[in-house]
Structures are given as structure tokens and as C-alpha cells.
Scaffold this active site. Structure first.
Site, PDB file in Angstrom:
ATOM      1  N   CYS A 133      38.508  42.134  28.000  1.00  0.00           N
ATOM      2  CA  CYS A 133      37.991  43.137  28.937  1.00  0.00           C
ATOM      3  C   CYS A 133      38.556  42.899  30.336  1.00  0.00           C
ATOM      4  CB  CYS A 133      36.463  43.064  28.961  1.00  0.00           C
ATOM      5  SG  CYS A 133      35.723  44.168  30.163  1.00  0.00           S
ATOM      6  N   CYS A 136      36.029  43.545  33.174  1.00  0.00           N
ATOM      7  CA  CYS A 136      35.033  42.481  33.398  1.00  0.00           C
ATOM      8  C   CYS A 136      35.656  41.273  34.086  1.00  0.00           C
ATOM      9  CB  CYS A 136      34.439  41.997  32.077  1.00  0.00           C
ATOM     10  SG  CYS A 136      34.135  43.265  30.863  1.00  0.00           S
ATOM     11  N   ASP A 137      36.867  40.917  33.696  1.00  0.00           N
ATOM     12  CA  ASP A 137      37.404  39.603  34.083  1.00  0.00           C
ATOM     13  C   ASP A 137      38.613  39.649  35.010  1.00  0.00           C
ATOM     14  OD1 ASP A 137      35.485  38.425  32.434  1.00  0.00           O
ATOM     15  OD2 ASP A 137      36.744  38.687  30.672  1.00  0.00           O
TER      16      ASP A 137
END
Ligand code: NAP
Length: 308
Positions: A133, A136-137
Site C-alpha cells: 500500500c 499507507c506507507d
């Protein structure tokens, strides 16, 4: 035991759209969300092909869909289904960690999850450099070296997103041509931070506490080498989240639920929509459309047979 008219399992575009349509049909559906409201769009950066939105962040689109369904009476439970019993017909039993319920009809919209590479180091470094992701990261890779695996739309779209943070993004693809669409290919080709490593597979992810390098092999020449990488982002496709229904609903050889034109599964009164049953289109908008179809079919079925 509580009995619902309609339980929707999953809250991606298919489940949320089914909730909207079922709520507007006064079914007061109960949506059991699973881990992630929005499903795959919750971990997507910008969605630029959902009609009506020039560009919208995936999580924002999910929140809008939920709010719209709630406005008409859909109810949401943040829990995961642990077991279902479809074998004895309607009302069907749906168990979560916190409750057991019966439902006259069910819509399965459990979506799909990211495939893993299955190579040494992958599991070990999840959350310490290995990610599925970028939204997200990506932030954690400011000024760093990111490596993306895959040659489809997800790989290219998320590579573009990663260039906001990373110093360089290398896309490792096992062939010499991309599966992705022309628009994304053109955007990537114009981006100076993105490079391709063609005809190459990753064989091992290595590091000391966090990812530091990957061992790769050129599939044509057989030449092996190490590439420096702080992050490895894997976008190699998805598998349907249908394990819960094994033995209860008919599935194809790849575990996609089999539905007819009415989104009806092999069990009367159980419908399915979205990527749990769609190996072909797999777009947010096609899943939403299938959610709409499943809700209309469920409503009609309840009005005739299921309500009896
Ligand atoms: P995908 O289209 O199935 O592409 C997966 C990629 O990963 C392929 O390039 C494949 O290589 C590669 N791959 C598969 N298994 C691998 C392995 N074990 N090792 C190395 N590489 C491997 O998946 P996706 O990109 O996630 O897209 C899924 C669907 O969502 C598609 O229908 C796509 O169009 C859609 N989508 C659309 C957008 C958009 O329109 N903006 C964005 C994201 C996703 P090969 O090419 O050699 O098979």
C-alpha cells in the site's frame, strides 16, 4: 437471535453501493464492514476514473459512499464475519466476533486482497520496508530508494504516487512489456524519477532490521545481482476473499464465486458482487455497478420468495 432482512458482507465499492440501493428500498441493510471500510479503494491513492470525480482520494470516496448509504438507513458494524451457514436456506446464519445473526438475504461483497510474492524475506520485512500500500506507507520513504514489483495499472499508479516522496522508484517487471493502460504508461514515461528493470524477478529481500537490498534475477539471461532498496512495494494482482464460503457457494477454479446475471450465487437468496465474483473487470465503478445489481435482485427476491 436477531433477524435482519439483508446483511451485506464487505464495505468496498460493491458493498457500499449495495447498501445505498438496499437502504433506498427500505430494507435497512446491515453492513458488516470487515477490516477496511472502502476495501481496496481505502488503500488506493488517487482515483481518477470514477465517473463524476475528476480526482478523489480513495478513502474519501469510501467515506462519501458510506455517508450516502447511511443517509437512507443503512447500518454499519465494524466487525468481521467469522462463519456463515448457507446450507439450510433462508434465513441464513452470519456469525461475527461479537454476534450471531440471521438474515433473510445476504450479499457477499468481500472483495479481493493483494497477492504476495512468496519469497524469502517478504513476510519478515512486512511493515519494515515491504508494503502492499503506497498510500499507507509512501510517506516513510522520503528521499529514499523504492522498488515496485509488477507491470499492471496498480504498479504504475502507485509508482507515480511514490515519486512524491522517494528519490527514485525502480519498477521491477518480469516481462518486457507492461500490462497497464496507455494513459498510465505515458505518465510514467514522462516521470524522471521512475526507471524500469525489465524481465527481472525478485528472489529474496534482505536487510538488517529493515529492508536494505533485494536479490534479483534476469529471467532471459539468468544473471543475478543485488539492487539497493529501502522499500519494496508489491503490486502483482489480487485473489478473491472467498475462503469463508468454501464448500457453501459454487466457485470457479480460482475461487471466484459463480453468479448468474442477477448476481445470484448457487444458493437462492445469497447474492454476490464486486471482486469476490469478478475476475474480469475489477474496477471501483464496475464493482459499484454489480453492488447495485445485487441489491436490486435481493430486494426483488425478498419481495417475492424471501419474505415469505
Ligand atoms: P494486474 O493487472 O493483474 O497486474 C499484475 C501485474 O503483476 C502484472 O504485470 C503481472 O505480470 C505481475 N505479476 C503477477 N504475478 C507476479 C509474480 N508472482 N511475480 C512478479 N510479477 C507478477 O493487477 P493490478 O495492476 O493490481 O490491476 C488489477 C485490476 O485493477 C486491473 O483490471 C486494473 O486495470 C485495475 N486497476 C486500474 C487502475 C486504473 O485504471 N487507474 C488502477 C489500479 C488497478 P504479467 O504482466 O507478466 O502477467
Amino acid at each position: 437471535m436477531e433477524e435482519e432482512s439483508l446483511i451485506i458482507i464487505g464495505a468496498g465499492p460493491a458493498g457500499l453501493t449495495a447498501a445505498l440501493y438496499a437502504a433506498r428500498a427500505n430494507l435497512s441493510p446491515l453492513v458488516i464492514t470487515g477490516n477496511e471500510l472502502g476495501g481496496q479503494i481505502a488503500i488506493t491513492s488517487e482515483v481518477e476514473n470514477y465517473p463524476g470525480f475528476d480526482s478523489i482520494l480513495g478513502p474519501e470516496l469510501a467515506d462519501k459512499m458510506k455517508a450516502q448509504a447511511e443517509k437512507f438507513g443503512a447500518r454499519f458494524e465494524y466487525s468481521s464475519v467469522t462463519e456463515v451457514d448457507f446450507a439450510h436456506g433462508s434465513p441464513f446464519v452470519v456469525r461475527t466476533y461479537i454476534a450471531e445473526r440471521r438474515a433473510k438475504a445476504v450479499i457477499v461483497a468481500t472483495g479481493a486482497s493483494a497477492k504476495r510474492l512468496g519469497i524469502p524475506g517478504e513476510e519478515e520485512f512486512i511493515g519494515r520496508g515491504v508494503s502492499y500500500c503506497a498510500t499507507c506507507d509512501g510517506f516513510f520513504f522520503k528521499g529514499k530508494e523504492a522498488l515496485v514489483v509488477g507491470g499492471g495499472d496498480s504498479a504504475l499508479q502507485e509508482s507515480l504516487f511514490l515519486t512524491k516522496y522517494a528519490e527514485r522508484v525502480r519498477v521491477v517487471h518480469r516481462r518486457e512489456s507492461l500490462r497497464a493502460g496507455e494513459f498510465l504508461k505515458a505518465c510514467v514515461n514522462e516521470n524522471p524519477k521512475i526507471e524500469f528493470v525489465w524481465e527481472t524477478v525478485i528472489e529474496e529481500i534482505r536487510g538488517d532490521g529493515a529492508v536494505q537490498e533485494v536479490r534479483v534475477k534476469n529471467v532471459r539471461t539468468g544473471k543475478a545481482e543485488s539492487l539497493r532498496a529501502d522499500g519494496v512495494f508489491v503490486f502483482i494482482g489480487h485473489f478473491p476473499n472467498t475462503q469463508l464460503f468454501a464448500g457453501q457457494l459454487a466457485m470457479d477454479e480460482n475461487s471466484f464465486i459463480v453468479t448468474d446475471r442477477l448476481m445470484q450465487t448457487s444458493v437462492e437468496g445469497v447474492f454476490a458482487a464486486g471482486e469476490a465474483q469478478d475476475p474480469i473487470y475489477r474496477q471501483a465503478v464496475s464493482s459499484a455497478g454489480q453492488g447495485c445489481q445485487a441489491a436490486i435482485s435481493a430486494e426483488r427476491w425478498l419481495a417475492t420468495k424471501g419474505g415469505a
